[in-house]
Design a protein around this motif. Structure first.
Motif, short mmCIF file in Angstrom:
data_model
loop_
_atom_site.label_atom_id
_atom_site.label_comp_id
_atom_site.label_asym_id
_atom_site.label_seq_id
_atom_site.Cartn_x
_atom_site.Cartn_y
_atom_site.Cartn_z
N PRO A 15 0.87 -1.17 0.11
CA PRO A 15 -0.09 0.02 -0.08
C PRO A 15 0.86 1.18 -0.02
O PRO A 15 1.97 1.19 0.71
CB PRO A 15 -0.77 0.03 1.54
CG PRO A 15 -0.39 -1.19 1.98
CD PRO A 15 0.73 -2.04 1.21
N ALA A 20 -3.41 7.80 -4.36
CA ALA A 20 -3.78 9.08 -5.26
C ALA A 20 -4.75 8.60 -6.08
O ALA A 20 -4.84 7.37 -6.53
CB ALA A 20 -2.57 9.60 -6.00
N GLY A 52 1.60 -2.83 -12.41
CA GLY A 52 1.79 -1.62 -11.56
C GLY A 52 1.02 -0.31 -11.62
O GLY A 52 1.37 0.56 -11.22
N VAL A 53 -0.22 -0.59 -12.29
CA VAL A 53 -0.81 0.53 -12.10
C VAL A 53 -1.74 0.68 -10.66
O VAL A 53 -2.39 1.90 -10.31
CB VAL A 53 -2.07 0.83 -13.32
CG1 VAL A 53 -1.52 0.95 -14.48
CG2 VAL A 53 -2.98 -0.39 -13.14
N GLY A 54 -1.74 -0.36 -10.10
CA GLY A 54 -2.31 -0.10 -8.53
C GLY A 54 -3.51 -1.00 -8.46
O GLY A 54 -4.45 -0.66 -7.73
N THR A 56 -3.91 -4.11 -7.31
CA THR A 56 -4.09 -4.91 -6.25
C THR A 56 -4.08 -4.12 -4.96
O THR A 56 -4.92 -4.41 -4.14
CB THR A 56 -2.61 -5.69 -6.07
OG1 THR A 56 -2.42 -6.55 -7.03
CG2 THR A 56 -2.56 -6.61 -4.78
N1 LIG Z 1 -3.19 5.28 -6.43
C1 LIG Z 1 -1.83 5.15 -6.07
N2 LIG Z 1 -1.17 5.97 -5.51
C2 LIG Z 1 0.24 6.00 -5.38
N3 LIG Z 1 0.85 4.88 -5.25
C3 LIG Z 1 0.12 3.77 -5.57
C4 LIG Z 1 -1.12 3.90 -6.11
N4 LIG Z 1 -1.69 2.62 -6.50
C5 LIG Z 1 -0.60 1.82 -6.43
N5 LIG Z 1 0.51 2.35 -5.96
C6 LIG Z 1 1.72 1.92 -5.75
O1 LIG Z 1 2.31 1.33 -7.19
C7 LIG Z 1 2.84 0.05 -6.92
C8 LIG Z 1 2.14 -1.15 -7.59
O2 LIG Z 1 0.80 -1.27 -6.96
P1 LIG Z 1 0.02 -2.81 -7.27
O3 LIG Z 1 0.95 -3.79 -6.99
O4 LIG Z 1 -1.02 -2.47 -6.76
O5 LIG Z 1 -0.02 -2.77 -8.90
P2 LIG Z 1 -0.78 -3.73 -9.83
O6 LIG Z 1 -1.57 -3.00 -10.88
O7 LIG Z 1 -1.56 -4.88 -8.83
O8 LIG Z 1 0.43 -4.39 -10.58
P3 LIG Z 1 0.67 -6.09 -11.12
O9 LIG Z 1 -0.24 -5.90 -12.29
O10 LIG Z 1 1.93 -6.28 -11.46
O11 LIG Z 1 0.06 -6.74 -10.01
C9 LIG Z 1 2.86 -0.25 -5.35
O12 LIG Z 1 4.31 0.35 -4.96
C10 LIG Z 1 1.70 0.70 -4.91
O13 LIG Z 1 2.29 1.44 -3.57
#
Ligand SMILES: Nc1ncnc2c1ncn2[C@@H]1O[C@H](COP(=O)(O)OP(=O)(O)OP(=O)(O)O)[C@@H](O)[C@H]1O
Ligand SMILES: [Mg+2]
Length: 394
Positions: A15, A20, A52-54, A56
């Motif tokens: 997290p 944002a 990596g867009v966030g 999870t």
């Molecule tokens: N809304 C946001 N604001 C700031 N940082 C964020 C946000 N969403 C995610 N992050 C950061 O971005 C990184 C990637 O987040 P996350 O693992 O959720 O991405 P994901 O889309 O699930 O990636 P993957 O497809 O590889 O599983 C983490 O370091 C997280 O802290």
């Protein structure tokens, strides 16, 4: 700056200190919870987007909201392959047991006895020993060994119990594109059944951009069943906040130029923002962080991405799959048409069917439209191009 105070969290599912944007999804889920409390129908949400867009962290945030409202929740993760199919069924049963037990400790056995018996039957059918919920198996529920029928029994009995309490039952599934066909179809069918019978059951999924298409392939009505949300880059203000807020919480700040430079280099992708934020915290000696610090942070951050984020994907590909991605990378971030890629490799499109399918199943590429392909990893084309540069030219 002091390493132990670094407020940025690059990682998978970690997290962020400040989440944002994403208000639309969070508000949408709040609304779903509020409607459920009033026994009003609501559409379950599916999040999809690049690596990596966030996704999870957002999915976990939504689960946090459901938990906060006293829902019965289960969290699962799709994994490809035969083991993945077996493991996720067991995980579902185990998580259901754990969630049910937690639930009982809050409200007692009385109102949820049927639920407990069906969850116990389901666990036995799936073949896990697990924990005892202190009730007998219900021999008439969830014992057929057919996942669609058994899951329907679970959702009927859990959903009925929860409906009388004006709560919901939510199954959160990350990497949902990797769930096997049978379970995926069962989940969609059961969700459809729940909608028709006004049961407060919500499959809430997150996955790569091909997830909506996988759901539609499983059942054509999936298109209308879910509230699909594309999760992408942050907008400029959100991206700036995701850098500035964590720093300001630690009493530090950025010059405007420094901030602009990091935003530009990150492409406003959350993972890259965290990586560059973390790097500027390491390289800067005083605040406000200036544009020189930003340039150095981008250099360090890119090195780190090239040593971890990208190779962890690239290394999973075979030589033939890498050739294919090399040919895609000519189009930059893409998408590429399958025809052009095949031409570049001097063969017919059809001869690359298996390679393409493998790369999709490894989660490295996806098909945005028929006849097109693109990388699931932002910046992958740039990484590939850097692999071909002479050492020392960077
Ligand atoms: N809304 C946001 N604001 C700031 N940082 C964020 C946000 N969403 C995610 N992050 C950061 O971005 C990184 C990637 O987040 P996350 O693992 O959720 O991405 P994901 O889309 O699930 O990636 P993957 O497809 O590889 O599983 C983490 O370091 C997280 O802290
Ligand atoms: Mg993820």
């Amino acid at each position: 700056m002091e390493a132990q105070l670094n407020p940025y969290n690059p990682g998978s599912g970690v997290p962020p200190r400040f989440l944002a944007g994403r208000e639309a999804e969070i508000n949408g889920f709040d609304l779903l919870v509020a409607r459920t409390a009033l026994s009003m129908p609501a559409r379950p949400m599916v999040l999809s987007g690049l690596r990596g867009v966030g996704k999870t962290v957002l999915l976990n945030r939504l689960k946090g909201i459901a938990d906060h409202h006293g829902w019965l929740t289960v969290k699962l993760e799709g994994r490809p392959g035969e083991h993945g199919a077996r493991d996720i069924r067991k995980a579902l049963a185990r998580e259901l047991q754990v969630a049910s037990r937690r639930y009982v400790s809050q409200i007692g056995v009385g109102p949820v006895k049927a639920l407990l018996r069906t969850v116990t039957s389901f666990s036995a059918t799936v073949g896990i020993e697990g924990i005892s919920l202190g009730v007998e198996i219900d021999p008439a529920r969830a014992t057929t060994g057919h996942i669609d029928i058994d899951l329907q029994d679970v959702v009927e009995d859990v959903g009925t119990a929860l409906r009388s309490l004006r709560k919901g039952f939510a199954v959160f599934i990350d990497e949902m594109q990797d769930v096997d066909d049978d379970l995926l179809a069962a989940l969609v069918t059961v969700q459809h059944h729940a909608v028709q019978h006004e049961l407060p059951f919500f499959v809430t999924g997150a996955g790569l951009p091909n997830l909506p298409a996988r759901l539609a392939d499983a059942r054509s009505y999936a298109e209308r069943l879910f509230d699909y949300r594309q999760i992408g880059q942050l907008d400029s203000d959100q991206a700036a906040e995701s850098l500035a807020v964590p720093a300001s919480q630690m009493g530090q700040s950025f010059t405007e130029e420094a901030l602009a430079s990091l935003l530009e280099a990150s492409g406003r992708y959350p993972y890259f923002i965290q990586e560059f934020g973390s790097a500027i915290w390491e390289v800067a000696n005083v605040s406000p962080f200036n544009v020189d610090d930003a340039h150095e942070a981008v250099r360090v951050g890119r090195q780190r991405l090239d040593a971890g984020f990208f190779p962890s994907r690239w290394d999973r590909a075979t030589a033939r799959e890498r050739d294919y991605m090399n040919a895609m990378a000519v189009d930059g971030e893409g998408p590429s048409t399958t025809g052009t890629v095949a031409t570049r490799l001097g063969k017919k499109v059809t001869s690359f069917g298996p390679t393409r399918a493998q790369l999709i199943s490894k989660g490295l590429i996806y098909s945005p439209e028929h006849g097109q392909i693109a990388f699931t990893v932002p910046g992958m084309a740039g990484f590939i191009a850097r692999q071909h540069e002479e050492p020392g030219t960077r």
